[in-house]
Scaffold this active site. Structure first.
Site: not given
Ligand code: NOJ
Ligand code: CA
Length: 564
Positions: A218, A278
Site C-alpha cells: 500500500d 501500489e
Molecule cells: C490505498 C488503499 O488502496 C486505500 O484503500 C487506502 O485508503 C489508502 N491507500 C491509504 O491506506
C-alpha cells in the site's frame, strides 16, 4: 455468441507453475468484509472466503489478493492496521487464515496479502507508546511528530492537506502534532527509524512462514520522507517536482533501499515471495523502479483505469507500459476496477472523464447526479469490451470482486450509512477524494443468490446496504446463463491459458482510428471496436466476443481470434 472451441484444452487450475507464476497471472481481489459472511453477523469473513474457493477455482483465476483483514477500528476500511500479524476477530482467527490458505492452495490458487507500511492505525502498540511518552522521547521517533506553530503550539506545523480532507497534522495536547497523510487515525511512520524496518521485516516473514505467496504494498511511494526543518507550504509543495526523487515525501529515491531489504526476505523463500507496489507516481519510468527485480518486482499500472474508453489512449498506454516493464525486467499489470474507484461499467457509462466529483451544496455527486447522465447499457457493453481487451494483453490482470458479475457502482447508499472517510471528510473540505461519493459504492457485499436476506452474502443484515436490484446480478443466476458476464469471464480466463505466451504483442493497422487490433506471439489476435458504428468483422476463427457478433463487428465490442 460464438463460444470457445471444444478442441481447446480444459481448465486446469494451478497450471501456472514455478517462481515466475506472477508474470501473467490473473489476480482476484477480495475485499474481505464484503465478499462472503459465514457466521451471519453481516461482515464478510475468512471462513466465507474458504466457502467460496470452488467459485474462485471455477472462475479460473490464478491468485487471490486479500485487502486488509487485520485488527482495525475501520477508520479507513482496514487500511488503519492495529496489529500487522493478527486477524480482526470480526473476520476470523489465524487458524481460519491457515485453513483458507490451505484450501486456496489445494485448489491451485496463490495467496497475496496487503501490507500497509506508510502508516499504522492510532491503536498500534508503537503509536500508543508514542502518545504515552513525552515530546522528544524515543517512542515518538517512530512516527513524525513536530512542534506546533503559534505561542503554545496551537497551530499545525504546516497547512498540508490530508488525502481524505482536512489538515495532515493532528495535535496530541502537549504542543506537538503528528503527520497523517490519510485519515487522522493513520499516523505516518518514520522510516528513518530501525524499529519500523524491523516491524515490517518481521511481518513479511510472519506471513511468508504461514504460506503466503506474495504481498500487495500500500502507498509504496511515500515511505521515505525527508522533511526540512522549515516546512514548505501546501502551495509551495505543489511547485516541487515529484519526479525528481528528492520531493520531501513523494517517490524519493531512497525508498528503493527499503524494498531491496524486503527483496532479501522474499528471496530467502522457495519459491521467492512476490510483491506488487501500489504507487501512484507520475510517470511510467518512475513506476518501473518499484517493479525492478531487485525491489518489489511488479507495480500497479492504473493508466487504463484512469483513461476514457478511447482507442488512442488505450494503444498509447499499452505500448508505453509494455516497454517500461520489459526494460526493468518485470511484467506489466492491468487494472480496471478496485476497492478505491468507481466500478468500470458505471465509469464507462458516464460522459468522458465525468466520473469526477462535483460539489452540490455540501453533497458530492457524480456529474449530472448519481443516477442521471449514466448510460449503464453503454457502460456495461464498454466494460465487457475493455475487459476482453485487457485479458488479451501480456502481463498480469488484477480483477476486483464483483466485476465478473458486471456489477455497477451502487450510488444509492443512504448518506448516514456510508463508511468511507473519503466521503465523510470531503463534506467539509475541498480535499482530494477518490470520487465524489466516496468508495462505499464499490464495496457493497456481493450478491450470491437472487433472493434471501442479503442475497446469499450471509444471513444477517449486511454491513453496507445492498440495493433491491442487486439480486439480478447474483452469481448463481449468472452461472446458469451462457450469455452472462460471469460466463464471459469464465470463458475468457479459460481461453487465456492458451492465449498467454510470450510477453509481447504486435499491433496490426486496421485503417480505422476506432479499431485496435493486436497479435500475440502464438498467433492469438484481439480486436476491439471502440466506435459507435459497426466495423468489418476480422478474418479468422472467433472464439470469444464481448457482444453478439453476426455479419460485422458491432460497436464497442472485442473479439478474440484463435490461430487456425
Ligand atoms: C490505498 C488503499 O488502496 C486505500 O484503500 C487506502 O485508503 C489508502 N491507500 C491509504 O491506506
Ligand atoms: Ca461474519
Amino acid at each position: 455468441m460464438p463460444r470457445s472451441d471444444s478442441s481447446l484444452a480444459p481448465h486446469e487450475p494451478g497450471t501456472v507453475a514455478g517462481a515466475d507464476w506472477w508474470r501473467q497471472a490473473v489476480v482476484y481481489q477480495v475485499y474481505p468484509r464484503s465478499f462472503a459472511d459465514a457466521n451471519g453477523d453481516g461482515i464478510g469473513d475468512l471462513k466465507g472466503v474458504t466457502s467460496r474457493v470452488g467459485y474462485l477455482r471455477d472462475l479460473g483465476v490464478d491468485a487471490v489478493w486479500l485487502s486488509p483483514f487485520y485488527p482495525s477500528a475501520l477508520a479507513d476500511g482496514g487500511y488503519d492496521v492495529d496489529d500487522y500479524r493478527d486477524v480482526d476477530p470480526r473476520i476470523g482467527t489465524l487458524e481460519d487464515f491457515d485453513e483458507m490458505v490451505t484450501a486456496l492452495h489445494a485448489a491451485g490458487l496463490k495467496v497475496i496479502v496487503d501490507i500497509v507500511p506508510n502508516h499504522s492505525s492510532d491503536r498500534h502498540v508503537f503509536f500508543q507508546a508514542a502518545l504515552a511518552a513525552p515530546a522528544g522521547s524515543p517512542e515518538r521517533e517512530r512516527y513524525i511528530f513536530r512542534d506546533g506553530l503559534g505561542e503554545n503550539g496551537e497551530l499545525p506545523p504546516s497547512d498540508w492537506p490530508a488525502a481524505f480532507g482536512g489538515i495532515a497534522w493532528e495535535p496530541v495536547g502537549d504542543g506537538q502534532w503528528y503527520l497523517h497523510s490519510f485519515a487522522k487515525e493513520q499516523p505516518d511512520f518514520n522510516w528513518n527509524h530501525p524499529d519500523v524496518h524491523e516491524e515490517f521485516l518481521e511481518t513479511l516473514r510472519f506471513w511468508s512462514d504461514r504460506g503466503v505467496d506474495g504481498f500487495r504494498v500500500d502507498v509504496a511511494n511515500m515511505l521515505a520522507k525527508d522533511l526540512p526543518e522549515v516546512l514548505p507550504s501546501a502551495a509551495e509543495l505543489l511547485g516541487l517536482d515529484s519526479t525528481s526523487g528528492h520531493h520531501p515525501f513523494l517517490d524519493r529515491d531512497e525508498v528503493h533501499d527499503i524494498y531491496a531489504a524486503w527483496r532479501e526476505v522474499f528471496n530467502s523463500y522457495d519459491p521467492p515471495r512476490t510483491a506488487v507496489a501500489e504507487a501512484w507516481v507520475s510517470s511510467p519510468e518512475r513506476r518501473a523502479r518499484y517493479a525492478a527485480p531487485t525491489g518489489l518486482g511488479q507495480a500497479f499500472n492504473f493508466d487504463l483505469l484512469t483513461a476514457d474508453f478511447d482507442p488512442a489512449a488505450f494503444r498509447r498506454i499499452v505500448t508505453e507500459n509494455l516497454a517500461q516493464s520489459a526494460a526493468i525486467g518485470s511484467s506489466s499489470t492491468w487494472v480496471l476496477s478496485n476497492h478505491d474507484v468507481t466500478r468500470h461499467p458505471t465509469r464507462y457509462g458516464l460522459p468522458p472523464l465525468a466520473g469526477r466529483p462535483v460539489k452540490q451544496g455540501t453533497e458530492w455527486v457524480l456529474a449530472g447526479g448519481p443516477a442521471d447522465g449514466i448510460d449503464l447499457d453503454a457502460g456495461s457493453r464498454r466494460a465487457r469490451a475493455a475487459t476482453l481487451f485487457l485479458l488479451g494483453l501480456p502481463g498480469s490482470a488484477y480483477l476486483y470482486q464483483g466485476e465478473e458479475l458486471g456489477l455497477p457502482e451502487v450510488a444509492e447508499i443512504p448518506n448516514d450509512q456510508r463508511q468511507d472517510p473519503a466521503y465523510w471528510r470531503s463534506l467539509d473540505a475541498d480535499g482530494w477524494t477518490f470520487d465524489g461519493l466516496g468508495r462505499d459504492g464499490c464495496r457493497v457485499p456481493i450478491p450470491w443468490e437472487p433472493t434471501g436476506p442479503s442475497f446469499g452474502f450471509g444471513t444477517g443484515e449486511p454491513h453496507l446496504p445492498q440495493p433491491g436490484w442487486f439480486g439480478q446480478s447474483a452469481a448463481s443466476a449468472q452461472e446458469a446463463d451462457p450469455d452472462s458476464t460471469l460466463a464471459l469471464y469464465r470463458e475468457a480466463l479459460l481461453l487465456r491459458r492458451e492465449l498467454q505466451s510470450g510477453e509481447s504483442l504486435e499491433w496490426i493497422e486496421t485503417g480505422s482510428d476506432q479499431v485496435l487490433h493486436f497479435r500475440r506471439p502464438n498467433g492469438w489476435e484481439i480486436v476491439t471496436n471502440f466506435g459507435a458504428e459497426a466495423a468489418p468483422l476480422p478474418q479468422g476463427r472467433i472464439v470469444l466476443a464481448s457482444s453478439p457478433v453476426a455479419a460485422d463487428l458491432p460497436a464497442e465490442t472485442t473479439v478474440w481470434l484463435a490461430p487456425a
